[in-house]
Design an enzyme around this catalytic site. Structure first.
Site, PDB file in Angstrom:
ATOM      1  N   GLU A   1      14.259  26.878  69.900  1.00 31.29           N
ATOM      2  CA  GLU A   1      13.674  25.566  70.171  1.00 31.29           C
ATOM      3  C   GLU A   1      12.786  25.133  69.009  1.00 31.29           C
ATOM      4  OE1 GLU A   1      12.489  24.020  74.284  1.00 31.29           O
ATOM      5  OE2 GLU A   1      10.587  24.611  73.394  1.00 31.29           O
TER       6      GLU A   1
ATOM      7  N   ASP B   1      13.200  31.092  73.155  1.00 29.90           N
ATOM      8  CA  ASP B   1      12.154  30.134  73.515  1.00 29.90           C
ATOM      9  C   ASP B   1      10.847  30.757  73.031  1.00 29.90           C
ATOM     10  OD1 ASP B   1      10.739  27.992  74.645  1.00 29.90           O
ATOM     11  OD2 ASP B   1      10.508  29.072  76.541  1.00 29.90           O
TER      12      ASP B   1
ATOM     13  N   ASP C   1      10.609  31.146  81.062  1.00 30.53           N
ATOM     14  CA  ASP C   1      10.850  31.337  79.627  1.00 30.53           C
ATOM     15  C   ASP C   1      12.266  31.847  79.355  1.00 30.53           C
ATOM     16  OD1 ASP C   1       8.245  30.540  78.703  1.00 30.53           O
ATOM     17  OD2 ASP C   1       7.482  32.459  79.424  1.00 30.53           O
TER      18      ASP C   1
END
Length: 173
Positions: free
Chosen positions: A67, A8, A139
């Site tokens: 992502e 992430d 996160d």
């Protein structure tokens, strides 16, 4: 069996999550954040690259999932996010690991069942699916969710591939 490293990306914190997938089950291997602090931005990119490289060396993943960039209200933030992603992707490609990208909506859909899920719901489901004793930091939870999204996607591709072969075989007979 595969080991999936999920990332992430962020310009202040880059979350990571590592899971081992065996069939439809996931086993937690590790997670956390690469803390980048208030260093100059080029130094933060170097830290992301080095941190992801160390994770690859430590866990020896067979897959890498990250992502995708989403367009936020602030174009400068989106550009920095894209550069953070780039630093992580370069680390994976230099290690000859295939890179897969997923939208936030795809990740939430795969883990929570709703593409519009809130962060707290993602954290809760990650804790539940991986049978963690505590809720992971946001996160890290997102990175674990990205890794599991990749695992689900690969399982679906395998399933679809098998169904396609059955269809083709049926037509040939």
């Amino acid at each position: 069996m595969s080991i999936i490293l999920g990332i992430d990306p962020g310009s202040r914190f880059t979350g990571y999550g590592v899971v081992q997938q065996q069939g439809h089950k996931f086993h937690y291997l590790g997670s956390g954040c690469i803390k980048l602090g208030d260093n100059a931005f080029p130094l933060r990119l170097k830290m992301i690259f080095q941190g992801v490289s160390q994770l690859i060396e430590q866990f020896n993943p067979t897959a890498f999932a990250i992502e995708q960039v989403f367009m936020a209200h602030n174009p400068d933030s989106a550009l920095k996010l894209g550069q953070a992603r780039g630093a992580a992707i370069v680390a994976a490609t230099l290690a000859d690991i295939d890179v897969s990208e997923y939208s936030a909506r795809q990740v939430k859909q795969a883990v929570v069942g709703r593409g519009s899920a809130e962060k707290a719901q993602v954290q809760h489901m990650v804790k539940h699916i991986l049978k963690l004793p505590a809720t992971p930091q946001a996160d890290a939870a997102d990175a674990l969710a990205i890794a599991m999204c990749h695992g689900h996607s690969q399982q679906n591709l395998i399933k679809l591939s098998g169904q396609a072969r059955k269809t083709v075989r049926g037509r040939l007979r």
